[in-house]
Each structure stands twice: as C-alpha cells, then as structure tokens.
Design a protein around this motif. Structure first.
Motif, PDB file in Angstrom:
ATOM      1  N   GLN A  99      52.150  33.490  28.837  1.00 31.71           N
ATOM      2  CA  GLN A  99      51.467  33.316  27.547  1.00 31.71           C
ATOM      3  C   GLN A  99      52.428  32.828  26.460  1.00 31.71           C
ATOM      4  OE1 GLN A  99      48.009  33.691  26.645  1.00 31.71           O
ATOM      5  NE2 GLN A  99      47.998  33.360  28.857  1.00 31.71           N
ATOM      6  N   VAL A 100      53.706  33.217  26.562  1.00 35.33           N
ATOM      7  CA  VAL A 100      54.716  32.678  25.649  1.00 35.33           C
ATOM      8  C   VAL A 100      54.833  31.161  25.853  1.00 35.33           C
ATOM      9  CG1 VAL A 100      57.189  32.666  25.081  1.00 35.33           C
ATOM     10  CG2 VAL A 100      56.004  34.850  25.468  1.00 35.33           C
ATOM     11  N   GLU A 101      54.851  30.750  27.127  1.00 33.16           N
ATOM     12  CA  GLU A 101      54.969  29.317  27.443  1.00 33.16           C
ATOM     13  C   GLU A 101      53.784  28.522  26.898  1.00 33.16           C
ATOM     14  OE1 GLU A 101      55.446  29.024  31.696  1.00 33.16           O
ATOM     15  OE2 GLU A 101      57.220  30.309  31.676  1.00 33.16           O
ATOM     16  N   SER A 102      52.598  29.138  26.883  1.00 38.29           N
ATOM     17  CA  SER A 102      51.411  28.431  26.403  1.00 38.29           C
ATOM     18  C   SER A 102      51.260  28.512  24.887  1.00 38.29           C
ATOM     19  CB  SER A 102      50.156  28.986  27.083  1.00 38.29           C
ATOM     20  OG  SER A 102      49.878  30.302  26.622  1.00 38.29           O
ATOM     21  N   GLY A 103      52.181  29.246  24.230  1.00 41.30           N
ATOM     22  CA  GLY A 103      52.149  29.329  22.775  1.00 41.30           C
ATOM     23  C   GLY A 103      51.249  30.409  22.214  1.00 41.30           C
ATOM     24  N   GLN A 104      50.699  31.253  23.073  1.00 35.59           N
ATOM     25  CA  GLN A 104      49.785  32.304  22.610  1.00 35.59           C
ATOM     26  C   GLN A 104      50.517  33.542  22.115  1.00 35.59           C
ATOM     27  OE1 GLN A 104      46.306  31.809  22.409  1.00 35.59           O
ATOM     28  NE2 GLN A 104      47.153  29.758  22.736  1.00 35.59           N
ATOM     29  N   ARG A 109      52.002  42.208  14.255  1.00 34.73           N
ATOM     30  CA  ARG A 109      51.150  41.060  13.932  1.00 34.73           C
ATOM     31  C   ARG A 109      49.985  40.954  14.899  1.00 34.73           C
ATOM     32  NH1 ARG A 109      55.232  36.135  12.415  1.00 34.73           N
ATOM     33  NH2 ARG A 109      56.581  37.309  10.978  1.00 34.73           N
ATOM     34  N   TYR A 110      50.186  41.444  16.108  1.00 34.15           N
ATOM     35  CA  TYR A 110      49.120  41.384  17.122  1.00 34.15           C
ATOM     36  C   TYR A 110      48.314  42.680  17.176  1.00 34.15           C
ATOM     37  CZ  TYR A 110      52.006  37.525  18.954  1.00 34.15           C
ATOM     38  OH  TYR A 110      52.735  36.373  19.096  1.00 34.15           O
ATOM     39  N   LEU A 111      48.999  43.810  17.058  1.00 30.75           N
ATOM     40  CA  LEU A 111      48.352  45.109  17.255  1.00 30.75           C
ATOM     41  C   LEU A 111      48.698  46.052  16.090  1.00 30.75           C
ATOM     42  CD1 LEU A 111      49.323  45.548  21.044  1.00 30.75           C
ATOM     43  CD2 LEU A 111      47.120  44.735  20.166  1.00 30.75           C
ATOM     44  N   GLN A 166      44.316  41.179  24.299  1.00 29.63           N
ATOM     45  CA  GLN A 166      43.916  40.569  23.033  1.00 29.63           C
ATOM     46  C   GLN A 166      44.023  39.046  23.091  1.00 29.63           C
ATOM     47  OE1 GLN A 166      44.701  42.535  19.336  1.00 29.63           O
ATOM     48  NE2 GLN A 166      45.554  40.682  18.429  1.00 29.63           N
ATOM     49  N   VAL A 167      45.120  38.530  23.632  1.00 34.23           N
ATOM     50  CA  VAL A 167      45.332  37.075  23.573  1.00 34.23           C
ATOM     51  C   VAL A 167      44.599  36.322  24.686  1.00 34.23           C
ATOM     52  CG1 VAL A 167      47.544  37.305  22.388  1.00 34.23           C
ATOM     53  CG2 VAL A 167      47.497  37.093  24.893  1.00 34.23           C
ATOM     54  N   THR A 168      44.270  37.001  25.806  1.00 33.11           N
ATOM     55  CA  THR A 168      43.599  36.296  26.909  1.00 33.11           C
ATOM     56  C   THR A 168      42.090  36.504  26.904  1.00 33.11           C
ATOM     57  OG1 THR A 168      43.829  38.137  28.486  1.00 33.11           O
ATOM     58  CG2 THR A 168      45.645  36.531  28.370  1.00 33.11           C
ATOM     59  N   GLY A 169      41.613  37.525  26.173  1.00 31.23           N
ATOM     60  CA  GLY A 169      40.180  37.779  26.145  1.00 31.23           C
ATOM     61  C   GLY A 169      39.629  38.349  27.431  1.00 31.23           C
ATOM     62  N   THR A 170      40.505  38.865  28.294  1.00 35.19           N
ATOM     63  CA  THR A 170      40.065  39.484  29.539  1.00 35.19           C
ATOM     64  C   THR A 170      40.910  40.730  29.768  1.00 35.19           C
ATOM     65  OG1 THR A 170      39.644  39.088  31.895  1.00 35.19           O
ATOM     66  CG2 THR A 170      41.670  38.156  30.993  1.00 35.19           C
ATOM     67  N   THR A 171      40.608  41.509  30.801  1.00 36.19           N
ATOM     68  CA  THR A 171      41.428  42.691  31.053  1.00 36.19           C
ATOM     69  C   THR A 171      42.782  42.263  31.600  1.00 36.19           C
ATOM     70  OG1 THR A 171      40.762  43.020  33.359  1.00 36.19           O
ATOM     71  CG2 THR A 171      39.350  44.002  31.653  1.00 36.19           C
ATOM     72  N   THR A 172      43.778  43.118  31.382  1.00 37.37           N
ATOM     73  CA  THR A 172      45.119  42.835  31.903  1.00 37.37           C
ATOM     74  C   THR A 172      45.089  42.672  33.413  1.00 37.37           C
ATOM     75  OG1 THR A 172      46.137  44.050  30.098  1.00 37.37           O
ATOM     76  CG2 THR A 172      47.483  43.696  32.053  1.00 37.37           C
ATOM     77  N   GLU A 173      44.334  43.555  34.091  1.00 34.29           N
ATOM     78  CA  GLU A 173      44.249  43.463  35.555  1.00 34.29           C
ATOM     79  C   GLU A 173      43.708  42.108  35.988  1.00 34.29           C
ATOM     80  OE1 GLU A 173      43.472  47.957  34.826  1.00 34.29           O
ATOM     81  OE2 GLU A 173      43.110  46.081  33.774  1.00 34.29           O
TER      82      GLU A 173
END
Length: 372
Positions: free
Chosen positions: A74-79, A88-90, A186-193
C-alpha cells in the motif's frame, strides 16, 4: 558459508529434539534444488498419531511479515505513507500527541512505545510472559472469547508506555500490529484477512496458507500442547482456540513448504519491490517479549552473520504452537520448522525461564539446517 544439505544429519537432529522432550515437530530445509523434509514424534500424545512434514500449523507472529508486506504494498501504491503519523489515519485509536508522534514505520518495527495489551486481556498473565506470579488460568477462560480488536488496542494505548515514540531499543508489542490491521482495513476498504489473502498469499501462490474461519485448524494438523512454564502438567491441548486475541496479526495457518516459498519470493523482490525490501531490512534494536534485545526490521529479523551469510525471517508462537522460518539473503538456503509444544521451560523463583534440553536440541537443528 553453508554446506550442502546432509539428510542424515538433519534426520538425527530433528529426532534429537523429540527425544529431548518435544511431543512432535516437522521441518523443510532447502538448498537450491535440494529439498529435505523431516518429522519426528507425535501429533497426538493420546493416540500416538505421528506428525508429518505436510501438516498445517498455527505460525503465530510469522504472520507479521505478511502484514508488513501488505502495508508496504500500500505504501508503493501511495495509499499509506511509511513515515506518516498514525493519528492521521486512525485519530480515534491513537489520539493526541502520540497519534502525531507515532509513525506507520514505528508500528511495523516496534519502536512506537505502545505497550503490549495481552496482560490486560488475560488478567492471570500480569506482566506477560516471564514473571513468577504469572498463571495460566486466562488461557482456559478465553478459549472461545471473541475479542474486539479496537478494545484490545485501547488496552495497549491506555497502558503505561513501553518507551518514547521512535526510541530505541523498541519493545515488541502486538498492539502495533493490531493497529496496522485497522490501517489496512481503512485504506483498502476490505478486511485485513481478505486483503492479505488477495495481495500477499495468492500473489505468492501459497496453497495451504490462510486465516482461520473459526477456532479450528482445517486440514491435517497436530494437536498443540501448552506447558505454560511447567504450570500445566501434563501440557494441555489448545489446538481449538478462538484466535481473535491476536487477530490477523498472528493468526495465520500455514505449512513449512509454504513458508519457505513465501520468504524465498519476498527476498527475491517478488512480493514487494526491491526498494521496499530494503526498507524491511533496515533494522533497529528491539526487546523481545522474552526480554532479549535483537535486531528487527519491518516485519523481518536477521540471524547469522557475515561469515555465515545473513538469514532473514521471523518466529512465531501461540498457545501450544511455535514456528521459525529463515531464508538466506541470496534465497538459496531456507529453513522452516514447526513445533507442537510451547513454554516448556520452568521458571526459577525470580520468574526467569530455566534451560531445558529442548533448547539445545532445537539450536542444533537450526544450525545444521542453516549452515550444515
């Protein structure tokens, strides 16, 4: 450097661990195209059913490498910003000044200063894991407890801090990785699993790795025996257990073959980019939950040295189950070992674990596996 695989020496080494007192263990060691798979002992002390090298196993905090890789994707994709404050996120989970001071990187490498939540979730543990007053009662109390991850995080965030944000040595804490799980959701909109399954596990082509759907281990597996520093005698089977006490930060189930495949691909730059891998291999001193100080990167820790070649990987432990996976930096030599008992060391009056023959036997197995 290492020598070619010696199957006879590996057979003897793994058998010696069983003879030293471990019910069962299994392993896969690779050197280029040469592969050794071995197993010794039993998967069930009641029936005598043997362990086999292909069994699925709870691998505990080895999951943290998967989580770290997912965050770096997600860092690589800029998220996600690796050095962006987690506040800032949580902001609700890590409020105020600490939310501004603790970065995503500090969570991944355990330098956030956030305390471990486990002694608060499991009251009989007190100052988990190695104090004389620790008792195993909470293990049974919470076998089927469904914990809310945000409540566990609050326990860690509101507990006395383990250190200042960014300070070293850091303090290993599962609170950090539960926060990373929330960040990924939060950033992917899906569960971590679901995200780690799609973007890391399936990307690596791992066929026998996944998060548990319930308290059971699916597929062929061993019973998992917890001794809790000799206080549970004989050791009790905790293979059926609700893993929400660690959530997706340490609940992964895998095989020794899949672990070697994953770390081989990771170190080849095929899971995250080479620049992200370089970030993962930047280490700082971190104090483990056993009180030992060692080097830790972003979900990776090193073993070995310049004369032997550095190995990268992770260890893991949950109730009754332990695992260690290490791959040499060049990817050629690999080792993954799984054991079906934990905390076999008894404690002295001060709460310090005492040496046990299993420790020396395991150290010999690791040495033979990694260096020949």
């Amino acid at each position: 450097m290492t020598n070619p695989l010696d199957p006879a020496a590996l057979d003897a080494a793994i058998e010696n661990v069983h003879r030293a007192g471990l019910p069962g263990l299994f392993a896969e060691v690779r050197d280029g195209e040469q592969v050794w798979c071995g197993a010794a002992g039993v998967a069930d002390v009641t029936t005598g059913r043997p362990v086999t090298a292909g069994m699925r196993h709870r691998v505990g905090s080895i999951t943290k490498t998967f989580t770290a890789a997912a965050v770096l994707r997600q860092v690589e994709s800029g998220q996600i910003g690796l050095d962006t404050p987690i506040g800032r996120y949580l902001p609700k989970l890590v409020p105020g000044e600490r939310g501004d001071a603790i970065t995503v990187r500090m969570l991944i490498n355990h330098t956030s200063g956030l305390a471990e939540y486990l002694p608060y979730a499991y009251p009989s543990f007190k100052a988990f894991p190695v104090v004389a007053e620790t008792r195993p009662q909470s293990l049974d109390d919470h076998r089927f407890t469904r914990f809310d991850p945000t409540e566990l995080i609050e326990m860690g965030v509101t507990a006395p801090a383990a250190g200042a944000p960014g300070g070293t040595p850091g303090a290993y804490s599962n609170t950090n990785y539960l926060l990373l799980d929330q960040l990924l959701e939060q950033v992917t909109g899906t569960t971590t699993e679901q995200y780690i399954t799609r973007d890391v596990i399936e990307r690596a082509g791992l066929r026998d790795t996944g998060f548990p759907a319930g308290p059971n281990v699916d597929g062929p597996h061993s019973q998992l025996y917890e001794a809790w520093f000799g206080m549970i005698d004989p050791p009790r089977d905790y293979s059926v257990y609700d893993m929400s006490w660690v959530g997706p930060s340490a609940s992964l189930i895998s095989t020794v073959t899949d672990l070697n495949r994953f770390y081989g691909l990771l170190l080849a730059g095929e899971i995250v980019s080479p620049s992200s891998l370089a970030q993962m291999q930047r280490t700082v001193p971190v104090v483990s939950q056993e009180g030992r100080t060692g080097d830790y990167g972003l979900g990776l820790h090193p073993m070995g040295g310049p004369d032997q070649g550095t190995f990268w990987g992770h260890g893991g432990t949950v109730w009754g189950a332990g695992a260690l996976a290490m791959t040499r930096a060049d990817g050629r030599r690999q080792m993954a070992v799984a054991v079906n008992m934990q905390r076999w060391n008894t404690l002295d009056p001060s709460g310090k674990p005492q040496p046990h023959p299993i420790d020396d036997a395991l150290a010999t197995l690791y040495r033979v596996a990694m260096y020949g």
